[in-house]
Design an enzyme around this catalytic site. Sequence first.
Site, mmCIF file in Angstrom:
data_model
loop_
_atom_site.group_PDB
_atom_site.id
_atom_site.type_symbol
_atom_site.label_atom_id
_atom_site.label_comp_id
_atom_site.label_asym_id
_atom_site.label_seq_id
_atom_site.Cartn_x
_atom_site.Cartn_y
_atom_site.Cartn_z
ATOM 1 N N HIS A 189 -4.489 -0.797 5.933
ATOM 2 C CA HIS A 189 -3.998 -0.004 7.072
ATOM 3 C C HIS A 189 -4.892 -0.125 8.302
ATOM 4 C CE1 HIS A 189 -6.801 2.743 5.164
ATOM 5 N NE2 HIS A 189 -5.940 3.199 4.297
ATOM 6 N N HIS A 212 0.880 -1.194 0.000
ATOM 7 C CA HIS A 212 0.000 0.000 0.000
ATOM 8 C C HIS A 212 0.905 1.229 0.000
ATOM 9 C CE1 HIS A 212 -3.776 2.210 1.528
ATOM 10 N NE2 HIS A 212 -2.861 3.133 1.292
ATOM 11 N N LYS A 247 -9.328 -0.497 -5.679
ATOM 12 C CA LYS A 247 -9.368 0.175 -4.382
ATOM 13 C C LYS A 247 -10.744 0.761 -4.118
ATOM 14 C CE LYS A 247 -7.932 1.990 -0.624
ATOM 15 N NZ LYS A 247 -6.722 2.462 0.008
ATOM 16 N N HIS A 282 -10.396 0.918 1.962
ATOM 17 C CA HIS A 282 -10.142 1.931 2.989
ATOM 18 C C HIS A 282 -11.281 1.763 3.987
ATOM 19 C CE1 HIS A 282 -8.615 5.822 4.597
ATOM 20 N NE2 HIS A 282 -9.793 5.710 5.201
ATOM 21 N N ASP A 322 1.483 2.547 3.528
ATOM 22 C CA ASP A 322 0.650 3.746 3.389
ATOM 23 C C ASP A 322 1.507 5.000 3.487
ATOM 24 O OD1 ASP A 322 -1.603 5.226 2.907
ATOM 25 O OD2 ASP A 322 -2.348 5.134 4.960
ATOM 26 N N HIS A 362 1.554 5.378 -1.671
ATOM 27 C CA HIS A 362 1.160 6.551 -2.451
ATOM 28 C C HIS A 362 2.412 7.153 -3.079
ATOM 29 C CE1 HIS A 362 -2.927 6.751 -0.729
ATOM 30 N NE2 HIS A 362 -2.338 6.209 0.319
HETATM 31 C C1 NCD Z 1 -3.591 9.041 2.216
HETATM 32 C C2 NCD Z 1 -3.154 10.095 1.208
HETATM 33 O O1 NCD Z 1 -2.592 11.103 1.621
HETATM 34 O O2 NCD Z 1 -3.380 9.902 0.007
HETATM 35 N N1 NCD Z 1 -3.576 9.609 3.534
HETATM 36 C C3 NCD Z 1 -3.477 8.939 4.699
HETATM 37 O O3 NCD Z 1 -3.577 9.560 5.764
HETATM 38 N N2 NCD Z 1 -3.287 7.636 4.726
HETATM 39 C C4 NCD Z 1 -4.914 8.500 1.841
HETATM 40 C C5 NCD Z 1 -5.250 7.217 2.523
HETATM 41 O O4 NCD Z 1 -4.647 6.192 2.285
HETATM 42 O O5 NCD Z 1 -6.183 7.240 3.339
HETATM 43 ZN ZN ZN Z 2 -3.230 5.083 1.719
#
Ligand code: NCD
Ligand code: ZN
Length: 345
Positions: A173, A14, A98, A135, A246, A16
Amino acid sequence: MTQSLTILRPDDWHLHLRDGAMLAGIAPESARHFARAIIMPNLVPPVVTGAQAQAYRERICAVTGPAFTPLMTLYLTETTDPDDVVAAHQSGIISAVKLYPAGATTNSASGVRDFNKVRAVLEAMAEAGIPLLCHGEVTDPEIDIFDREAVFIDRVLDPIRRATPKLRVVMEHITTANAVAYVQDATDSLAATITTHHLVINRNHLLVGGIRPHYYCLPVAKRETHRRALVDAATSGDRRFFLGTDSAPHADDAKESACGCAGCFTAPNTLSILAHVFENAGKLDQLEGFVSQNGPDFYRMPQNDRTITLEKSATPVSYPAKIGTGAGPVTVFDPGFPLYWRVVD
Ligand code: NCD
Ligand code: ZN
């Protein structure tokens, strides 16, 4: 004598990576240590079609080079076409889909409001064996933010799994003992990712002695009993729990604001922190399962054959406090304790 640990190369289930100048600045931080990562589709606009996922994958690979494999996902909306999802999976463009409840987190406005509208997609995914990544938080304003994960299990996840028992689901998460217990009691079609930061911080770290924007993420960190349940699950050897960092970078000015963004940036020091957490729990022998084996096993992918070596120093290792990007500096997650383990190879 220096202590060292060689394990199969880890994957991040996971992650970003954002886009543009931010992508260019932060993707090398994951590619340095991880072989593969499940890439979140919550760009602006979100990645909703196979063609967009393919184009995004190419932009990532242009930064990271061939040693890192981004595993792409589609962002589920109420108008997602089941045939496009299945075709994108069959042609190897995507690895999962997702589910964001609309408004749950950063860039989730296009998420799902009415779960009946995605029934046909979920049925098609169950048939094709495509994992659904959740999520797991409801967005009902009546529900307290600290209860949103537990309520999601009852109101959304359990009904989806009962209606579509063959669907393979990852609860992303997880932050509560409730989620740990729900996964432990479920069949093998359900797994959960656990982040690095939720193994380290509880809600006191976020709120006591001043608000710490770099510890604010979603789902928000819960009380200490929940953090301990997460550590127990991650280090237990139960193959349904695996790492999804995450790691979610935001430029510092977006975090340190009157309305700060959610997300902790853990990519640069995640493995050092995890080695510390597992060692403290007396479970260093379970680290490889959590970071390198349980994830690919659930996703029905081969484990990596390359390895990575961590070494423990006598004195604390240093890591950058911030990573500079073309979109501004991004603060690296501070676990609040010195780190002694580092990746050497
Ligand atoms: C994530 C993001 O910034 O894209 N933020 C987070 O707090 N985890 C989005 C997510 O995974 O919920
Ligand atoms: Zn995330």
